[in-house]
Design a protein around this motif. Structure first.
Motif, PDB file in Angstrom:
ATOM      1  N   GLU A 149      34.366  50.407  50.188  1.00 34.34           N
ATOM      2  CA  GLU A 149      34.096  51.004  48.889  1.00 34.34           C
ATOM      3  C   GLU A 149      32.612  51.327  48.784  1.00 34.34           C
ATOM      4  O   GLU A 149      31.769  50.670  49.400  1.00 34.34           O
ATOM      5  CB  GLU A 149      34.505  50.049  47.763  1.00 34.34           C
ATOM      6  CG  GLU A 149      33.832  48.689  47.817  1.00 34.34           C
ATOM      7  CD  GLU A 149      34.369  47.720  46.777  1.00 34.34           C
ATOM      8  OE1 GLU A 149      35.554  47.864  46.390  1.00 34.34           O
ATOM      9  OE2 GLU A 149      33.594  46.844  46.351  1.00 34.34           O
ATOM     10  N   TRP A 185      44.080  45.169  36.024  1.00 37.97           N
ATOM     11  CA  TRP A 185      42.983  46.133  35.989  1.00 37.97           C
ATOM     12  C   TRP A 185      41.609  45.478  35.871  1.00 37.97           C
ATOM     13  O   TRP A 185      40.588  46.170  35.867  1.00 37.97           O
ATOM     14  CB  TRP A 185      43.171  47.080  34.800  1.00 37.97           C
ATOM     15  CG  TRP A 185      43.264  46.347  33.483  1.00 37.97           C
ATOM     16  CD1 TRP A 185      44.381  45.801  32.937  1.00 37.97           C
ATOM     17  CD2 TRP A 185      42.193  46.063  32.585  1.00 37.97           C
ATOM     18  NE1 TRP A 185      44.092  45.189  31.740  1.00 37.97           N
ATOM     19  CE2 TRP A 185      42.752  45.342  31.494  1.00 37.97           C
ATOM     20  CE3 TRP A 185      40.833  46.353  32.568  1.00 37.97           C
ATOM     21  CZ2 TRP A 185      41.985  44.902  30.420  1.00 37.97           C
ATOM     22  CZ3 TRP A 185      40.067  45.920  31.488  1.00 37.97           C
ATOM     23  CH2 TRP A 185      40.640  45.200  30.433  1.00 37.97           C
ATOM     24  N   LYS A 235      39.456  48.375  36.706  1.00 41.62           N
ATOM     25  CA  LYS A 235      40.051  49.491  37.435  1.00 41.62           C
ATOM     26  C   LYS A 235      40.296  50.667  36.502  1.00 41.62           C
ATOM     27  O   LYS A 235      40.854  50.511  35.414  1.00 41.62           O
ATOM     28  CB  LYS A 235      41.360  49.065  38.082  1.00 41.62           C
ATOM     29  CG  LYS A 235      41.935  50.121  39.016  1.00 41.62           C
ATOM     30  CD  LYS A 235      43.385  49.892  39.405  1.00 41.62           C
ATOM     31  CE  LYS A 235      43.685  48.522  39.889  1.00 41.62           C
ATOM     32  NZ  LYS A 235      45.073  48.397  40.392  1.00 41.62           N
ATOM     33  N   VAL A 236      39.870  51.849  36.927  1.00 44.58           N
ATOM     34  CA  VAL A 236      40.119  53.075  36.180  1.00 44.58           C
ATOM     35  C   VAL A 236      41.329  53.795  36.764  1.00 44.58           C
ATOM     36  O   VAL A 236      42.246  54.208  36.051  1.00 44.58           O
ATOM     37  CB  VAL A 236      38.885  53.996  36.191  1.00 44.58           C
ATOM     38  CG1 VAL A 236      39.164  55.286  35.423  1.00 44.58           C
ATOM     39  CG2 VAL A 236      37.675  53.276  35.600  1.00 44.58           C
ATOM     40  N   THR A 237      41.328  53.961  38.087  1.00 45.17           N
ATOM     41  CA  THR A 237      42.472  54.500  38.833  1.00 45.17           C
ATOM     42  C   THR A 237      42.680  53.611  40.052  1.00 45.17           C
ATOM     43  O   THR A 237      41.993  52.598  40.215  1.00 45.17           O
ATOM     44  CB  THR A 237      42.220  55.961  39.274  1.00 45.17           C
ATOM     45  OG1 THR A 237      41.163  55.973  40.257  1.00 45.17           O
ATOM     46  CG2 THR A 237      41.811  56.834  38.093  1.00 45.17           C
ATOM     47  N   ASP A 238      43.613  53.992  40.921  1.00 46.87           N
ATOM     48  CA  ASP A 238      43.861  53.194  42.118  1.00 46.87           C
ATOM     49  C   ASP A 238      42.623  53.089  43.003  1.00 46.87           C
ATOM     50  O   ASP A 238      42.430  52.101  43.710  1.00 46.87           O
ATOM     51  CB  ASP A 238      45.019  53.789  42.927  1.00 46.87           C
ATOM     52  CG  ASP A 238      46.358  53.563  42.256  1.00 46.87           C
ATOM     53  OD1 ASP A 238      46.429  52.667  41.390  1.00 46.87           O
ATOM     54  OD2 ASP A 238      47.321  54.286  42.589  1.00 46.87           O
ATOM     55  N   ARG A 239      41.760  54.092  42.980  1.00 46.04           N
ATOM     56  CA  ARG A 239      40.574  54.097  43.837  1.00 46.04           C
ATOM     57  C   ARG A 239      39.257  53.928  43.074  1.00 46.04           C
ATOM     58  O   ARG A 239      38.274  53.465  43.643  1.00 46.04           O
ATOM     59  CB  ARG A 239      40.516  55.394  44.659  1.00 46.04           C
ATOM     60  CG  ARG A 239      41.617  55.502  45.714  1.00 46.04           C
ATOM     61  CD  ARG A 239      41.398  56.711  46.599  1.00 46.04           C
ATOM     62  NE  ARG A 239      42.398  56.788  47.655  1.00 46.04           N
ATOM     63  CZ  ARG A 239      42.297  56.202  48.834  1.00 46.04           C
ATOM     64  NH1 ARG A 239      41.223  55.484  49.109  1.00 46.04           N
ATOM     65  NH2 ARG A 239      43.230  56.333  49.751  1.00 46.04           N
ATOM     66  N   LEU A 240      39.235  54.296  41.816  1.00 44.86           N
ATOM     67  CA  LEU A 240      37.982  54.284  41.052  1.00 44.86           C
ATOM     68  C   LEU A 240      37.942  53.102  40.092  1.00 44.86           C
ATOM     69  O   LEU A 240      38.904  52.838  39.379  1.00 44.86           O
ATOM     70  CB  LEU A 240      37.839  55.595  40.284  1.00 44.86           C
ATOM     71  CG  LEU A 240      36.518  55.808  39.543  1.00 44.86           C
ATOM     72  CD1 LEU A 240      35.354  55.918  40.531  1.00 44.86           C
ATOM     73  CD2 LEU A 240      36.601  57.074  38.684  1.00 44.86           C
ATOM     74  N   SER A 241      36.793  52.399  40.082  1.00 45.68           N
ATOM     75  CA  SER A 241      36.587  51.267  39.185  1.00 45.68           C
ATOM     76  C   SER A 241      35.179  51.330  38.605  1.00 45.68           C
ATOM     77  O   SER A 241      34.298  52.013  39.130  1.00 45.68           O
ATOM     78  CB  SER A 241      36.756  49.934  39.934  1.00 45.68           C
ATOM     79  OG  SER A 241      38.012  49.827  40.553  1.00 45.68           O
ATOM     80  N   THR A 242      34.979  50.612  37.511  1.00 46.31           N
ATOM     81  CA  THR A 242      33.633  50.399  36.979  1.00 46.31           C
ATOM     82  C   THR A 242      33.264  48.940  37.218  1.00 46.31           C
ATOM     83  O   THR A 242      34.139  48.054  37.201  1.00 46.31           O
ATOM     84  CB  THR A 242      33.555  50.713  35.475  1.00 46.31           C
ATOM     85  OG1 THR A 242      34.468  49.862  34.768  1.00 46.31           O
ATOM     86  CG2 THR A 242      33.903  52.164  35.217  1.00 46.31           C
ATOM     87  N   TYR A 263      34.060  53.384  44.255  1.00 44.40           N
ATOM     88  CA  TYR A 263      35.149  54.186  44.811  1.00 44.40           C
ATOM     89  C   TYR A 263      35.644  53.532  46.101  1.00 44.40           C
ATOM     90  O   TYR A 263      34.881  53.300  47.035  1.00 44.40           O
ATOM     91  CB  TYR A 263      34.681  55.607  45.105  1.00 44.40           C
ATOM     92  CG  TYR A 263      35.788  56.514  45.607  1.00 44.40           C
ATOM     93  CD1 TYR A 263      36.699  57.078  44.711  1.00 44.40           C
ATOM     94  CD2 TYR A 263      35.940  56.780  46.964  1.00 44.40           C
ATOM     95  CE1 TYR A 263      37.725  57.883  45.159  1.00 44.40           C
ATOM     96  CE2 TYR A 263      36.968  57.583  47.423  1.00 44.40           C
ATOM     97  CZ  TYR A 263      37.864  58.150  46.511  1.00 44.40           C
ATOM     98  OH  TYR A 263      38.879  58.935  46.973  1.00 44.40           O
TER      99      TYR A 263
END
Length: 315
Positions: free
Chosen positions: A99, A240, A277-284, A313
């Motif tokens: 990531e 998440w 988690k924002v999406t399966d690949r994107l997080s904050t 990512y």
């Protein structure tokens, strides 16, 4: 009751059904539809309902359930064997996952400013061996003057001795001119233990001897024998949301040949982070880092803190 394979299973096996249509046709159709999904929860729910509403066919239902579970077990064993062989035959540059991070930070202590933070984490999971590479850079420039410059890189191989005990090695480099050193190199190795190894909660500790070489901004070079202690805590609060806590403590003898009797120094690197988690690949990721050195260079403070908010990512 004799069973035949009557409907192709979605993942390559066959679905059992009654040869003599022991179940009523409409009930058999529902069972076949559930089996076709390959979803154990759906299959169990349907079979439980059929068993309750058709008690005279309980034996047939049990036979269908057993065949389904046996087939699932065989498939899982075959898939596990395939994955193990794939891992064992993989080349050194294969099977890496990782990531990347990018974001802003606010620092207090030896420097007070905001700036850019980037990071890269790579991990290769094997059967017994795990390899991890970490790198991070924090940099700030104000009016053409560098107000923060901190770089970090580490490589850590780990060998799993049994389910909980592991051996590790660590090669590390960091640079922080505002804390008084141009370069600091560390080599360490030892043993670690997984204290908690759950699905949503993990905690491991590690310790071992270390050697550290520090090149101060004054030009002085210090070689130190040390002891390293580390912890790694991960708590998946929800699907998440994850809380992590990582720390490394190094206590050394300030072991240059002339100052080895009573000189001492301790450094602490502590990072607490909350990841959403924002999406399966994107997080904050919101992180708070403490860097402590009990014997900093002249004019430098003992403690630096750093707050980061980054986008992560995964790949």
């Amino acid at each position: 009751m004799k069973l035949l394979a009557c409907v192709p299973f979605a993942i390559g096996l066959a679905i059992p059904c009654a040869a003599n249509a022991a179940l009523p046709p409409d009930v058999q159709a529902i069972v076949d539809a559930a089996l076709a999904t390959g979803d154990p929860k759906k299959v169990e729910t349907v079979l439980d309902l059929v068993e309750q509403t058709n008690p005279d066919d309980a034996e047939e239902v049990q036979a269908i359930r057993k065949t389904f579970l046996d087939d699932r077990k065989k498939l899982a064993e075959a898939e596990a064997a395939r994955k193990e062989e794939e891992i064992r035959s993989a080349g050194i540059f294969e099977n890496w996952k990782g990531e990347g991070e990018i974001g802003a930070f606010r620092a207090t202590g030896n420097s007070e400013n905001t700036g850019l933070s980037v990071a890269l984490n790579l991990k290769r999971q094997g059967i017994d061996w795990t390899h991890q590479i970490r790198a991070r850079a924090d940099y700030q420039e104000s009016n053409d003057v560098t107000t923060r410059e901190q770089y970090f890189a580490a490589y850590e191989p780990r060998y799993q001795i049994n389910e909980r005990l592991f051996g590790f090695g660590l090669a590390q480099f960091d640079r922080n001119t505002f804390q008084g050193f141009d370069a600091r190199y560390a080599l360490s190795g030892g043993l670690g233990y997984k204290v908690i190894d759950g699905d949503n909660l993990t905690l491991s500790v590690k310790a071992g001897p270390a050697y550290r070489r520090t090149e101060l901004v004054t030009g002085v070079v210090e070689d130190e024998l040390a002891a390293l202690v580390g912890t790694d805590f991960d708590w998946q609060i929800a699907d998440w949301l994850t809380l992590t806590q990582d720390s490394n403590v190094v206590a050394d003898s300030r072991g240059s040949a002339t100052v080895i009797i009573d000189g001492s120094s301790t450094t602490l690197n502590l990072i607490t982070a909350l990841r959403a988690k924002v999406t399966d690949r994107l997080s904050t990721r919101l992180a708070y880092q403490i860097d402590y050195d009990s014997s900093p260079a002249a004019g430098a403070e003992t403690t630096d803190t750093l707050s980061r908010f980054t986008l992560v990512y995964g790949f």
